[in-house]
Write an enzyme that holds these catalytic residues in place. Structure first.
Site, PDB file in Angstrom:
ATOM      1  N   ASN A  64       0.798  -1.222   0.000  1.00 47.89           N
ATOM      2  CA  ASN A  64       0.000   0.000   0.000  1.00 47.89           C
ATOM      3  C   ASN A  64       0.836   1.280   0.000  1.00 47.89           C
ATOM      4  O   ASN A  64       0.332   2.340  -0.369  1.00 47.89           O
ATOM      5  CB  ASN A  64      -0.897  -0.025   1.249  1.00 47.89           C
ATOM      6  CG  ASN A  64      -1.499   1.308   1.569  1.00 47.89           C
ATOM      7  OD1 ASN A  64      -2.442   1.763   0.928  1.00 47.89           O
ATOM      8  ND2 ASN A  64      -0.951   1.975   2.586  1.00 47.89           N
ATOM      9  N   TYR A  81       2.068   9.951 -11.064  1.00 50.39           N
ATOM     10  CA  TYR A  81       1.192   9.126 -10.244  1.00 50.39           C
ATOM     11  C   TYR A  81       0.349   8.203 -11.123  1.00 50.39           C
ATOM     12  O   TYR A  81       0.235   7.000 -10.850  1.00 50.39           O
ATOM     13  CB  TYR A  81       0.294  10.017  -9.394  1.00 50.39           C
ATOM     14  CG  TYR A  81      -0.554   9.259  -8.395  1.00 50.39           C
ATOM     15  CD1 TYR A  81      -0.048   8.927  -7.144  1.00 50.39           C
ATOM     16  CD2 TYR A  81      -1.851   8.876  -8.708  1.00 50.39           C
ATOM     17  CE1 TYR A  81      -0.819   8.232  -6.227  1.00 50.39           C
ATOM     18  CE2 TYR A  81      -2.627   8.173  -7.798  1.00 50.39           C
ATOM     19  CZ  TYR A  81      -2.112   7.853  -6.563  1.00 50.39           C
ATOM     20  OH  TYR A  81      -2.893   7.160  -5.666  1.00 50.39           O
TER      21      TYR A  81
END
Length: 252
Positions: free
Chosen positions: A90, A156
């Site tokens: 994560n 991103y």
């Protein structure tokens, strides 16, 4: 008896936000949890919360951009608890918000190294440990921006598209060895990372909420629930999946 009794989970980026909620969700289901984060204070808080609720957890300071650090994270799971069954990769950063051609090389490479290379590094050490335990489940944290574009977030977006491709490939490679590999693609979730990106401004927040047909941000617990389900026996025929949990964002 809880569904994950006698199992072991590793969660990266577990010092806050989605990672913290996921670590606590694993522990609530009976797993012993290795809480990994570069933020020692946040990681310690997560461990304390798990232990206060009656669970078992160990903190490891882990930098997913460093091979030795990631290897130590997995070795700690095995040395402390004897095995590794589940991993939620994560850890991630948002990065600079600029048009693509305005990004510096360093800004681009930092996001790719944490968000994509960090997931690969984690898988590289997690899978051999899982094979020693006769299989397991990896859940990578992707994003709706691993499925669509978004202005001023090219690094991103590229990193999360990469996570989706890595997930599908690893799923095919290890499916017959008892390892399932999936990804969760959250919409915009109410986390400290999102607030740091500008959503502490009420008008900006309303604008992002309106992108979702449900007209709200998601919660960290909603994403943690998706991760836990993907690791459960209820998802035993699910691998190579990118589970979208986005309040309808990508339905438009």
């Amino acid at each position: 008896m809880s569904q994950f009794d006698s199992t072991v989970a590793v969660v990266t980026g577990a010092g806050s936000g989605i990672g913290q909620a996921t670590a606590m969700a694993f522990a609530a289901e009976g797993a012993s949890v290795v809480v990994a984060d570069i933020d020692a204070e946040g990681g310690a808080e997560t461990v304390s919360a798990i232990e206060a609720a009656g669970g078992a957890a160990t903190f490891v300071e882990a930098d997913v951009t460093d091979d030795d650090s990631v290897a130590n994270m997995v070795e700690t799971a095995v040395s402390e608890y004897g095995r590794l069954d589940f991993a939620c990769n994560n850890a991630g950063i948002g990065g600079a918000q600029k048009p693509t051609a305005d990004l510096s090389f360093d800004e681009w490479e930092q996001v790719i190294d944490v968000n994509l290379n960090g997931v690969w590094r984690s898988i590289k050490y997690e899978i051999p440990a899982m094979l020693e335990s006769d299989g397991g489940v990896v859940v990578n944290m992707a994003s709706i921006l691993g499925k669509v574009g978004f202005e001023n977030a090219s690094a991103y977006v590229a990193s999360k598209h990469g996570v989706v491709g890595l997930t599908k490939t690893a799923a095919q490679e290890y499916a017959q060895q008892g390892i399932r590999v999936n990804a969760v693609c959250p919409g915009f979730i109410d986390t400290p990372l999102l607030a740091a990106g500008g959503l502490d401004d009420p008008e900006a927040r309303k604008g992002i909420e309106a992108l979702h047909p449900m007209n709200r941000l998601g919660s960290v617990d909603e994403i943690a629930s998706a991760v836990v389900w993907l690791c459960s026996d209820g998802a035993s025929f699910t691998t190579g999946e990118t589970l979208t949990v986005d309040g309808g964002y990508t339905s438009r």
